[in-house]
Motif scaffolding. Sequence first.
Motif, short mmCIF file in Angstrom:
data_model
loop_
_atom_site.label_atom_id
_atom_site.label_comp_id
_atom_site.label_asym_id
_atom_site.label_seq_id
_atom_site.Cartn_x
_atom_site.Cartn_y
_atom_site.Cartn_z
N GLY A 47 0.81 -1.21 0.00
CA GLY A 47 0.00 0.00 0.00
C GLY A 47 0.85 1.26 0.00
O GLY A 47 0.56 2.22 -0.73
N THR A 48 1.89 1.27 0.83
CA THR A 48 2.77 2.44 0.91
C THR A 48 3.52 2.66 -0.39
O THR A 48 3.65 3.79 -0.87
CB THR A 48 3.77 2.27 2.07
N LEU A 49 4.04 1.59 -0.95
CA LEU A 49 4.80 1.67 -2.20
C LEU A 49 3.93 2.25 -3.31
O LEU A 49 4.36 3.13 -4.07
CB LEU A 49 5.31 0.28 -2.59
N VAL A 50 2.70 1.77 -3.40
CA VAL A 50 1.78 2.26 -4.42
C VAL A 50 1.43 3.73 -4.19
O VAL A 50 1.41 4.54 -5.13
CB VAL A 50 0.49 1.41 -4.43
N ALA A 51 1.18 4.09 -2.93
CA ALA A 51 0.78 5.46 -2.61
C ALA A 51 1.87 6.47 -2.96
O ALA A 51 1.61 7.50 -3.58
CB ALA A 51 0.43 5.56 -1.12
N VAL A 52 3.11 6.17 -2.54
CA VAL A 52 4.22 7.09 -2.80
C VAL A 52 4.55 7.13 -4.29
O VAL A 52 4.84 8.20 -4.85
CB VAL A 52 5.46 6.69 -1.98
N ALA A 53 4.51 5.98 -4.95
CA ALA A 53 4.79 5.94 -6.39
C ALA A 53 3.76 6.75 -7.16
O ALA A 53 4.09 7.46 -8.12
CB ALA A 53 4.79 4.49 -6.88
N ASN A 54 2.51 6.68 -6.73
CA ASN A 54 1.44 7.48 -7.36
C ASN A 54 1.72 8.97 -7.21
O ASN A 54 1.61 9.75 -8.15
CB ASN A 54 0.09 7.15 -6.73
N GLN A 55 2.09 9.35 -5.98
CA GLN A 55 2.33 10.76 -5.69
C GLN A 55 3.51 11.30 -6.50
O GLN A 55 3.49 12.44 -6.97
CB GLN A 55 2.61 10.95 -4.20
N THR A 75 9.57 -5.88 12.32
CA THR A 75 9.54 -5.83 10.86
C THR A 75 9.78 -4.42 10.31
O THR A 75 9.15 -3.46 10.73
CB THR A 75 8.19 -6.34 10.35
N THR A 76 10.69 -4.33 9.34
CA THR A 76 11.01 -3.07 8.68
C THR A 76 10.22 -2.97 7.38
O THR A 76 10.20 -3.92 6.59
CB THR A 76 12.51 -2.98 8.39
N THR A 77 9.59 -1.82 7.15
CA THR A 77 8.73 -1.68 5.99
C THR A 77 8.81 -0.27 5.42
O THR A 77 9.43 0.63 6.02
CB THR A 77 7.27 -2.01 6.37
N SER A 78 8.19 -0.05 4.27
CA SER A 78 8.19 1.27 3.63
C SER A 78 7.34 2.25 4.43
O SER A 78 6.33 1.88 5.03
CB SER A 78 7.63 1.15 2.21
N TYR A 79 7.74 3.54 4.41
CA TYR A 79 7.08 4.55 5.23
C TYR A 79 6.32 5.57 4.40
O TYR A 79 6.85 6.15 3.46
CB TYR A 79 8.11 5.27 6.11
#
Length: 441
Positions: free
Chosen positions: A270-278, A311-315
């Motif tokens: 979800g984060t990856l998609v959101a930031v990539a969209n922006q 767990t480390t994840t995208s922010y």
Amino acid sequence: MKNYYEFEKLGTSYRQEFIGGLTTFLAMAYILVVNPLTLSLASIKDFPDALRMDYGAVFVATAIASAVGSIVMGLLGKYPLALAPGMGLNAFFAYTVVLGSGIPWQHALGAVLISGVFFFLLTLTGIREKIINAIPVELKHAVGAGIGLFITFIGLQGSGIIVKNDATLVGLGKITSPTALLTIFGILVTVIMMTRGVKAAVFFGMIITAAVGMIFGQISIPHQVVGGVPDIKPTFGAVFSSFGDPSFWSTAMLGIVLTFLFVDFFDNAGTLVAVANQAGLMKDNKLPNAGRALLADSIATMAGAVLGTSTTTSYIESSAGVASGAKTGFASLVTAGCFILSLFFFPLLSVITTPVTAPALIIVGILMASSLGEIDWKRFEIAVPAFLTMITMPLTYSIATGIAVGFIFYPITMIVKGRTKEINPIMYLFFAIFLIYFMFK
């Protein structure tokens, strides 16, 4: 470097990327304090000290894991996306696994490491990328918004603004208490700065709140600003001790591994998609170079488990950097450098306590809830699974449960609506998996 990141093609520069990377760090720097506070169960007064994770060691693990993840993302994925131990995931680690189930934190780290290995293998085979592309965009946004509500709830609880109520489950706490007042002040300051468009308002809001707390005696004044790096020995490599314990290999632990696996999968997606969209990097609802980008969180998760963090994840805070001009992975390298430098400012960061970080959690929750605007609420067959995904997370105190509920209802509403051709076969698989999950829960 300019050619590698195609600065000219994307219309960016070193200055633009540096400012973007620094802004991202300032927006997410709260994790350096919140994560150690969460994993050490600092807010639980009657929890035995011998069973807590060492605050200083978790601080170092958090900084290094964040740097590793951001470097891998910057070099391989080339996205302006920073990584760090995930909010919600660390709460599940501390409050559900360790505190709620009484499982040693070493075993919890073992579950994180195994989930990271699975992630790595799924990424190498290309399965993760196919699954992410199969998830409806509306549910991707619903997951992000739900996580936002969840961490907001955690912030309100930690500050004492929301407390347990035997009659209604939750209720309003004593807002005249010093802790609540300090938190409310922090929220007001941060909201004012963000409304005025101040860059890194979340970070500066924490600094101002901490200063006010020290002035009024609610926070101890640090004796030094720069100091030695805390000892990571209490947590470094502790994960491997769990594998030799027969009690680790249980069905309960399998459920925890799967929860880490599912939650991180959809949180990161979800984060990856959101930031990539922006950033304008999405093409036809697909992520270019997604395979390499997805390697970052799996590598960082494995490294973080060995170091001693969840767990480390995208922010999603990376969106602040994108708003400041970041368009390439060079910004992620800048953020990684900031995390490394933060290791030497431990004495200063240690004064930021729960009421200081609560405003940051609440504001970040607001930012993540902005995903709700991307959902077509007029289409009832979409609104039902999206809403249930979002609302179930804070109400059950579980990100995984929210995801499971939404993914069960999605194929049902779509089939009844007569839109079966739009359902990706993978969604039927998730429907079966989550249905079995609830039957045996």
